[in-house]
Scaffold this motif. Structure first.
Motif, PDB file in Angstrom:
ATOM      1  N   MET A 103       0.778  -1.143  -0.007  1.00  0.00           N
ATOM      2  CA  MET A 103      -0.011  -0.053  -0.006  1.00  0.00           C
ATOM      3  C   MET A 103       0.908   1.191   0.040  1.00  0.00           C
ATOM      4  O   MET A 103       0.457   2.403  -0.355  1.00  0.00           O
ATOM      5  CB  MET A 103      -0.933   0.134   1.331  1.00  0.00           C
ATOM      6  CG  MET A 103      -2.035  -1.000   0.950  1.00  0.00           C
ATOM      7  SD  MET A 103      -2.806  -1.010  -0.312  1.00  0.00           S
ATOM      8  CE  MET A 103      -3.758   0.350  -0.256  1.00  0.00           C
ATOM      9  N   SER A 104       1.909   1.207   0.272  1.00  0.00           N
ATOM     10  CA  SER A 104       2.858   2.492   0.539  1.00  0.00           C
ATOM     11  C   SER A 104       3.763   2.524  -0.514  1.00  0.00           C
ATOM     12  O   SER A 104       4.628   3.386  -0.653  1.00  0.00           O
ATOM     13  CB  SER A 104       3.498   2.409   1.996  1.00  0.00           C
ATOM     14  OG  SER A 104       4.390   1.181   1.993  1.00  0.00           O
ATOM     15  N   ALA A 105       4.023   1.370  -1.498  1.00  0.00           N
ATOM     16  CA  ALA A 105       4.801   1.349  -2.649  1.00  0.00           C
ATOM     17  C   ALA A 105       4.597   2.748  -3.557  1.00  0.00           C
ATOM     18  O   ALA A 105       3.412   3.046  -3.748  1.00  0.00           O
ATOM     19  CB  ALA A 105       4.630   0.217  -3.468  1.00  0.00           C
ATOM     20  N   LYS A 106       5.509   3.267  -4.006  1.00  0.00           N
ATOM     21  CA  LYS A 106       5.498   4.208  -5.112  1.00  0.00           C
ATOM     22  C   LYS A 106       5.149   3.829  -6.184  1.00  0.00           C
ATOM     23  O   LYS A 106       4.594   4.437  -7.046  1.00  0.00           O
ATOM     24  CB  LYS A 106       6.938   4.981  -5.166  1.00  0.00           C
ATOM     25  CG  LYS A 106       7.565   5.485  -3.685  1.00  0.00           C
ATOM     26  CD  LYS A 106       6.528   6.693  -3.374  1.00  0.00           C
ATOM     27  CE  LYS A 106       7.126   7.319  -2.196  1.00  0.00           C
ATOM     28  NZ  LYS A 106       6.608   7.061  -0.761  1.00  0.00           N
ATOM     29  N   THR A 107       5.597   2.772  -6.755  1.00  0.00           N
ATOM     30  CA  THR A 107       5.463   2.066  -8.320  1.00  0.00           C
ATOM     31  C   THR A 107       4.912   0.506  -8.023  1.00  0.00           C
ATOM     32  O   THR A 107       5.648  -0.138  -7.489  1.00  0.00           O
ATOM     33  CB  THR A 107       6.583   2.198  -9.035  1.00  0.00           C
ATOM     34  OG1 THR A 107       7.132   3.612  -8.873  1.00  0.00           O
ATOM     35  CG2 THR A 107       6.403   1.808 -10.431  1.00  0.00           C
ATOM     36  N   PRO A 108       3.819   0.269  -8.667  1.00  0.00           N
ATOM     37  CA  PRO A 108       2.616   1.091  -9.024  1.00  0.00           C
ATOM     38  C   PRO A 108       1.871   1.429  -7.800  1.00  0.00           C
ATOM     39  O   PRO A 108       1.703   0.700  -7.072  1.00  0.00           O
ATOM     40  CB  PRO A 108       1.729   0.238  -9.949  1.00  0.00           C
ATOM     41  CG  PRO A 108       2.178  -0.999  -9.304  1.00  0.00           C
ATOM     42  CD  PRO A 108       3.346  -0.953  -8.848  1.00  0.00           C
ATOM     43  N   PRO A 109       1.390   2.988  -7.735  1.00  0.00           N
ATOM     44  CA  PRO A 109       0.634   3.196  -6.789  1.00  0.00           C
ATOM     45  C   PRO A 109      -0.745   2.163  -6.482  1.00  0.00           C
ATOM     46  O   PRO A 109      -1.436   2.427  -7.326  1.00  0.00           O
ATOM     47  CB  PRO A 109       0.482   4.699  -6.523  1.00  0.00           C
ATOM     48  CG  PRO A 109       0.727   4.830  -8.439  1.00  0.00           C
ATOM     49  CD  PRO A 109       1.531   3.925  -8.745  1.00  0.00           C
ATOM     50  N   ALA A 110      -0.985   1.696  -5.486  1.00  0.00           N
ATOM     51  CA  ALA A 110      -2.158   0.891  -5.401  1.00  0.00           C
ATOM     52  C   ALA A 110      -3.480   1.401  -5.496  1.00  0.00           C
ATOM     53  O   ALA A 110      -4.307   0.965  -6.183  1.00  0.00           O
ATOM     54  CB  ALA A 110      -2.053  -0.291  -4.164  1.00  0.00           C
ATOM     55  N   LEU A 111      -3.566   2.685  -5.015  1.00  0.00           N
ATOM     56  CA  LEU A 111      -5.025   3.226  -4.993  1.00  0.00           C
ATOM     57  C   LEU A 111      -4.995   4.273  -6.064  1.00  0.00           C
ATOM     58  O   LEU A 111      -6.228   5.052  -6.311  1.00  0.00           O
ATOM     59  CB  LEU A 111      -5.156   3.968  -3.638  1.00  0.00           C
ATOM     60  CG  LEU A 111      -5.096   2.999  -2.503  1.00  0.00           C
ATOM     61  CD1 LEU A 111      -5.458   3.777  -1.217  1.00  0.00           C
ATOM     62  CD2 LEU A 111      -6.224   1.887  -2.607  1.00  0.00           C
ATOM     63  N   ALA A 112      -3.803   4.363  -7.019  1.00  0.00           N
ATOM     64  CA  ALA A 112      -4.052   5.484  -8.123  1.00  0.00           C
ATOM     65  C   ALA A 112      -5.375   5.441  -9.171  1.00  0.00           C
ATOM     66  O   ALA A 112      -5.838   6.296  -9.460  1.00  0.00           O
ATOM     67  CB  ALA A 112      -2.743   5.478  -8.963  1.00  0.00           C
ATOM     68  N   PRO A 113      -5.867   4.043  -9.202  1.00  0.00           N
ATOM     69  CA  PRO A 113      -6.797   3.715  -9.885  1.00  0.00           C
ATOM     70  C   PRO A 113      -8.021   4.231  -9.568  1.00  0.00           C
ATOM     71  O   PRO A 113      -9.232   4.413 -10.198  1.00  0.00           O
ATOM     72  CB  PRO A 113      -6.922   2.392 -10.247  1.00  0.00           C
ATOM     73  CG  PRO A 113      -5.465   1.766 -10.129  1.00  0.00           C
ATOM     74  CD  PRO A 113      -4.905   2.666  -9.271  1.00  0.00           C
ATOM     75  N   GLY A 114      -8.088   4.763  -7.927  1.00  0.00           N
ATOM     76  CA  GLY A 114      -9.311   5.096  -7.471  1.00  0.00           C
ATOM     77  C   GLY A 114      -9.793   6.743  -8.166  1.00  0.00           C
ATOM     78  O   GLY A 114     -11.009   7.000  -8.236  1.00  0.00           O
TER      79      GLY A 114
END
Length: 143
Positions: A103-114
């Protein structure tokens, strides 16, 4: 209020689309889906803004539903990809430690598709009780 929502939706679509293109989010079919949906949504939204045709409202509702689905699927895909990478770099991760690392990874950001979910909901708010929808009902009653 509806013109303001329309303007925010246009800005959100342009901004998100530009960001995806600048990040070269085009490497696979899965990565092209949000780009294609945004392009299609811009076309449909422009059609709706110009004509106010009842069919454009229905098409916009349909594409916004696809945005919701794409957002949920994107979160799952981002999460899975990030989890696989985290496990490759540290096979000892598991449970909450793995979850938080993903969840805290920069790539790929897990919640970006939100962002797709937010745009989809905003589009559905824009079409809620849209005046063109009532024109369609009136045409059906007269026909």
């Amino acid at each position: 209020m509806r013109p303001l929502i329309l303007a925010v939706l246009f800005l959100g679509l342009f901004g998100t689309g530009a960001e995806l293109l600048l990040l070269e989010h085009t490497g696979s079919l899965w990565e092209l889906i949000p780009v294609a949906l945004i392009g299609l949504a811009l076309v449909i939204l422009t059609w709706n803004a110009i004509t106010q045709h009842p069919a454009s409202v229905r098409a916009l509702q349909g594409i916004m539903g696809l945005f919701l689905f794409a957002g949920v699927a994107g979160i799952a895909l981002h999460y899975q990809s990030s989890m696989e990478f985290k496990l490759e770099t540290n096979a000892a991760l598991s449970g909450w430690a793995l979850f938080w690392a993903v969840m805290s990874a920069k790539t790929p950001p897990a919640l970006a598709p939100g962002a797709m979910i937010q745009l989809g909901l905003l589009g559905l708010v824009y079409t809620y009780r849209h005046p063109s929808s009532y024109a369609e009902i009136g045409e059906l009653r007269r026909g």
